[in-house]
Design a protein around this motif. Structure first.
Motif, mmCIF file in Angstrom:
data_model
loop_
_atom_site.group_PDB
_atom_site.id
_atom_site.type_symbol
_atom_site.label_atom_id
_atom_site.label_comp_id
_atom_site.label_asym_id
_atom_site.label_seq_id
_atom_site.Cartn_x
_atom_site.Cartn_y
_atom_site.Cartn_z
ATOM 1 N N ARG A 147 -3.799 0.420 -72.666
ATOM 2 C CA ARG A 147 -2.735 -0.305 -71.976
ATOM 3 C C ARG A 147 -1.835 0.677 -71.229
ATOM 4 O O ARG A 147 -1.183 1.516 -71.831
ATOM 5 N N ASP A 148 -1.869 0.573 -69.932
ATOM 6 C CA ASP A 148 -0.937 1.298 -69.067
ATOM 7 C C ASP A 148 -0.821 2.789 -69.408
ATOM 8 O O ASP A 148 0.271 3.282 -69.682
ATOM 9 N N ILE A 149 -1.945 3.473 -69.382
ATOM 10 C CA ILE A 149 -1.928 4.899 -69.703
ATOM 11 C C ILE A 149 -1.778 5.720 -68.431
ATOM 12 O O ILE A 149 -2.557 5.569 -67.488
ATOM 13 N N SER A 150 -0.782 6.586 -68.418
ATOM 14 C CA SER A 150 -0.653 7.566 -67.342
ATOM 15 C C SER A 150 -0.569 8.933 -67.984
ATOM 16 O O SER A 150 0.150 9.129 -68.963
ATOM 17 N N LEU A 151 -1.323 9.861 -67.426
ATOM 18 C CA LEU A 151 -1.430 11.171 -68.066
ATOM 19 C C LEU A 151 -1.853 12.199 -67.023
ATOM 20 O O LEU A 151 -2.730 11.920 -66.207
ATOM 21 N N LYS A 194 -5.511 18.805 -62.808
ATOM 22 C CA LYS A 194 -6.965 18.714 -62.649
ATOM 23 C C LYS A 194 -7.395 17.258 -62.760
ATOM 24 O O LYS A 194 -8.222 16.791 -61.993
ATOM 25 N N ILE A 195 -6.816 16.599 -63.744
ATOM 26 C CA ILE A 195 -7.137 15.186 -63.947
ATOM 27 C C ILE A 195 -5.824 14.408 -63.964
ATOM 28 O O ILE A 195 -4.869 14.820 -64.618
ATOM 29 N N GLU A 196 -5.810 13.331 -63.223
ATOM 30 C CA GLU A 196 -4.606 12.505 -63.244
ATOM 31 C C GLU A 196 -4.996 11.046 -63.451
ATOM 32 O O GLU A 196 -5.839 10.522 -62.741
ATOM 33 N N VAL A 197 -4.377 10.475 -64.457
ATOM 34 C CA VAL A 197 -4.681 9.103 -64.815
ATOM 35 C C VAL A 197 -3.432 8.301 -64.508
ATOM 36 O O VAL A 197 -2.347 8.673 -64.927
ATOM 37 N N THR A 227 -12.521 5.952 -75.378
ATOM 38 C CA THR A 227 -12.423 5.085 -74.197
ATOM 39 C C THR A 227 -11.694 5.815 -73.068
ATOM 40 O O THR A 227 -12.140 5.802 -71.925
ATOM 41 N N LEU A 228 -10.611 6.479 -73.405
ATOM 42 C CA LEU A 228 -9.837 7.179 -72.384
ATOM 43 C C LEU A 228 -10.676 8.273 -71.724
ATOM 44 O O LEU A 228 -10.766 8.326 -70.494
ATOM 45 N N ILE A 229 -11.305 9.146 -72.520
ATOM 46 C CA ILE A 229 -11.976 10.262 -71.827
ATOM 47 C C ILE A 229 -13.255 9.820 -71.120
ATOM 48 O O ILE A 229 -13.670 10.464 -70.168
ATOM 49 N N ARG A 230 -13.844 8.703 -71.538
ATOM 50 C CA ARG A 230 -15.018 8.229 -70.806
ATOM 51 C C ARG A 230 -14.659 7.691 -69.425
ATOM 52 O O ARG A 230 -15.526 7.532 -68.576
ATOM 53 N N HIS A 231 -13.388 7.433 -69.202
ATOM 54 C CA HIS A 231 -12.956 7.075 -67.848
ATOM 55 C C HIS A 231 -13.014 8.281 -66.909
ATOM 56 O O HIS A 231 -13.143 8.122 -65.708
ATOM 57 N N PHE A 232 -12.880 9.480 -67.470
ATOM 58 C CA PHE A 232 -12.774 10.658 -66.601
ATOM 59 C C PHE A 232 -14.057 10.899 -65.810
ATOM 60 O O PHE A 232 -14.019 11.338 -64.681
ATOM 61 N N ILE A 268 -0.748 11.420 -77.888
ATOM 62 C CA ILE A 268 -1.044 10.634 -79.092
ATOM 63 C C ILE A 268 -1.150 9.157 -78.737
ATOM 64 O O ILE A 268 -0.228 8.580 -78.150
ATOM 65 N N LEU A 269 -2.295 8.572 -79.078
ATOM 66 C CA LEU A 269 -2.551 7.165 -78.785
ATOM 67 C C LEU A 269 -2.433 6.326 -80.047
ATOM 68 O O LEU A 269 -2.746 6.787 -81.138
ATOM 69 N N LYS A 270 -1.963 5.095 -79.854
ATOM 70 C CA LYS A 270 -1.966 4.127 -80.951
ATOM 71 C C LYS A 270 -2.279 2.761 -80.365
ATOM 72 O O LYS A 270 -1.614 2.320 -79.428
ATOM 73 N N ASP A 271 -3.291 2.091 -80.911
ATOM 74 C CA ASP A 271 -3.693 0.772 -80.404
ATOM 75 C C ASP A 271 -3.788 0.715 -78.883
ATOM 76 O O ASP A 271 -3.324 -0.244 -78.262
ATOM 77 N N GLY A 272 -4.337 1.758 -78.298
ATOM 78 C CA GLY A 272 -4.548 1.746 -76.856
ATOM 79 C C GLY A 272 -3.337 2.130 -76.025
ATOM 80 O O GLY A 272 -3.382 2.107 -74.800
ATOM 81 N N GLU A 273 -2.240 2.484 -76.712
ATOM 82 C CA GLU A 273 -1.054 2.890 -75.950
ATOM 83 C C GLU A 273 -0.723 4.348 -76.196
ATOM 84 O O GLU A 273 -0.980 4.871 -77.279
ATOM 85 N N LEU A 274 -0.126 4.962 -75.190
ATOM 86 C CA LEU A 274 0.285 6.352 -75.328
ATOM 87 C C LEU A 274 1.659 6.369 -75.996
ATOM 88 O O LEU A 274 2.631 5.887 -75.416
ATOM 89 N N VAL A 275 1.739 6.909 -77.222
ATOM 90 C CA VAL A 275 3.035 6.860 -77.894
ATOM 91 C C VAL A 275 3.850 8.135 -77.719
ATOM 92 O O VAL A 275 5.076 8.093 -77.776
ATOM 93 N N GLN A 276 3.182 9.257 -77.509
ATOM 94 C CA GLN A 276 3.941 10.471 -77.202
ATOM 95 C C GLN A 276 3.023 11.472 -76.534
ATOM 96 O O GLN A 276 1.826 11.536 -76.817
ATOM 97 N N GLU A 277 3.610 12.266 -75.645
ATOM 98 C CA GLU A 277 2.833 13.294 -74.962
ATOM 99 C C GLU A 277 3.752 14.481 -74.785
ATOM 100 O O GLU A 277 4.894 14.320 -74.378
ATOM 101 N N GLY A 278 3.274 15.653 -75.133
ATOM 102 C CA GLY A 278 4.118 16.822 -74.951
ATOM 103 C C GLY A 278 3.472 18.060 -75.522
ATOM 104 O O GLY A 278 2.313 18.034 -75.939
#
Ligand SMILES: Nc1ncnc2c1ncn2[C@@H]1O[C@H](COP(=O)(O)OP(=O)(O)OP(=O)(O)O)[C@@H](O)[C@H]1O
Ligand SMILES: [Mg+2]
Length: 405
Positions: free
Chosen positions: A44-48, A3-6, A68-73, A236-246
């Motif tokens: 920084r370089d988020i793909s989701l 539905k949403i691709e970043v 910040t991330l969801i306001r991009h949507f 899971i985000l940390k300091d603007g980076e995606l550290v884990q997704e699952g």
């Protein structure tokens, strides 16, 4: 379907983000960027990828970039670089008019502090999104009324927000978001202001609504229990980076680093993990047509006392080693008559329920899915290991310290 691709988004806050993009791309830290340039690294370089019909949780400490991330949507924030696709449409390609329509119709937001208008009634608040869409009063009231009923607020239509409890106000916020019929709900710490009991109730209500509505929900939270309870997937985000997704299990069973492990410390694993996580890797299975000689050989080769028996995909029962030997001694053609009932637990049963059951009896337990479909055999050791990793580690340490006899 996504539905949403970043794709590879970067967000740098400050007057000249483009100038610092390359440095951030090359790995300049958030602190260094701020020190040298006065710019703040948002993402920084988020793909989701967010799948349709899922609840996708975004977690992380304060300032990690969740909002910040969801306001991009819905393009409340524009990326410094990268792409955001919603239903395959690049949101940056929308003109002003299209963007307004897109914001009104595709997505609705539920806020932490409810965001209700104090001088309007509950009914008007619930119908607000529809008013913005230009829906006429009669229809608006009817739809608002319907959604208020869905969240359990019938009878409160003419009250004002300050007359309601926090939980009730948040229900109005939820009704307002649902009334617009938007396919995507963005929930930014929507339940964080509620006390734990009410919060739990709201989670239940959201899950119940979601089972019927099948929206795509992006849910921000600080709270890991909430994340594990609601999320089909968690980022899971940390300091603007995606550290884990699952999936919640992925994260719980294989945390990517110490930051995530620290988050996981207090989790009640018995509530989050389920029976399917505690099955034997390669269970022995027989079928009703298996010959006794084959059953006896298999059992003794593997050193097992019993095996699950299948009928097609379904669980038919259990064959114990004595029963297999009896079938062989009596010259039976197959094992069908020697199969006994096997107790089972549903795959979705939480491990603490399973554990309670294991303590009450020593019978073998199968794990089954919909329509009795056989999924595996429960391993007692695995249940204990999964529920009590800390205990395990502590007893190993004690073991190591014990002097040799
Ligand atoms: N408009 C802005 N201008 C400058 N910096 C900003 C702006 N919005 C956010 N930031 C910065 O971006 C980073 C991420 O902020 P964000 O609000 O997305 O965090 P968050 O994870 O939602 O935190 P919280 O849990 O406290 O809501 C922070 O360092 C913040 O200071
Ligand atoms: Mg935030």
């Amino acid at each position: 379907m996504n539905k949403i691709e970043v794709k590879n988004i970067y967000k740098i806050f400050g007057p000249r983000p483009k100038r610092w993009l390359q440095a951030v791309h090359d790995g300049m830290s958030k602190e260094t960027l701020l020190e040298r340039s006065g710019h703040t690294l948002g993402l920084r370089d988020i793909s989701l990828s967010i799948e349709e019909g899922h609840i996708h949780v975004i977690m992380g400490l304060s300032g990690s970039g969740k909002s910040t991330l969801i306001r991009h949507f819905n393009r409340l924030i524009e990326p410094s670089a990268g792409q955001i696709l919603v239903d395959g449409t690049d949101v940056m390609s929308l003109g002003q008019h299209e963007l307004e329509k897109f914001r009104q119709q595709k997505m609705s937001m539920v806020f932490q502090r409810f965001g209700l208008m104090p001088h309007r009634t509950v009914l008007d608040n619930a119908g607000y999104g529809l008013a913005v869409q230009g829906v006429r009063r009669a229809e608006r009231n009817e739809r608002a009324q319907h959604w208020l009923e869905q969240v359990g607020l019938t009878g409160f239509e003419q009250q004002y927000p300050h007359q309601l409890s926090g939980g009730m106000q948040q229900r109005v916020g939820l009704a307002r978001a649902l009334a617009t019929d938007a396919e995507i709900l963005l929930m930014d710490e929507a339940f964080s202001a509620l006390d734990p009991l009410i919060r739990h109730e709201m989670q239940d209500q959201l899950l119940a609504l979601q089972a019927r509505l099948n929206k795509t929900i992006v849910f921000i939270t600080h709270d890991l229990d909430e994340a594990l309870r609601l999320g089909n997937r968690i980022a899971i985000l940390k300091d603007g980076e995606l550290v884990q997704e699952g999936t919640p299990e992925d994260i719980l069973l294989a945390p990517a680093n110490d930051y995530i492990e620290a988050f996981l410390q207090d989790v009640n694993r018995g509530k989050v993990l389920n029976a399917e996580h505690a099955c034997y890797e390669r269970p022995l299975t027989l079928t009703m047509r298996t010959q006794p000689v084959h059953a006896v050989t298999q059992l003794s080769n593997r050193g097992y006392e019993y095996s699950a028996v299948l009928d097609g995909k379904r669980l038919a029962g259990v064959l114990t080693r004595p029963a297999a030997e009896q079938a062989l001694a009596e010259g039976s053609r197959d094992i069908a008559r020697y199969v006994e009932d096997m107790a089972s637990v549903p795959a979705t049963a939480a491990l603490d329920e399973v554990l309670a059951r294991l303590l009450r009896s020593s019978e073998p337990l199968a794990v089954t899915g919909d329509n009795d479909e056989f999924l595996g055999v429960l391993s007692r050791n695995k249940v204990v290991e999964l529920v009590t990793p800390m205990v395990e580690a502590a007893s190993e340490a004690a073991e190591a310290e014990r002097p040799a006899a």
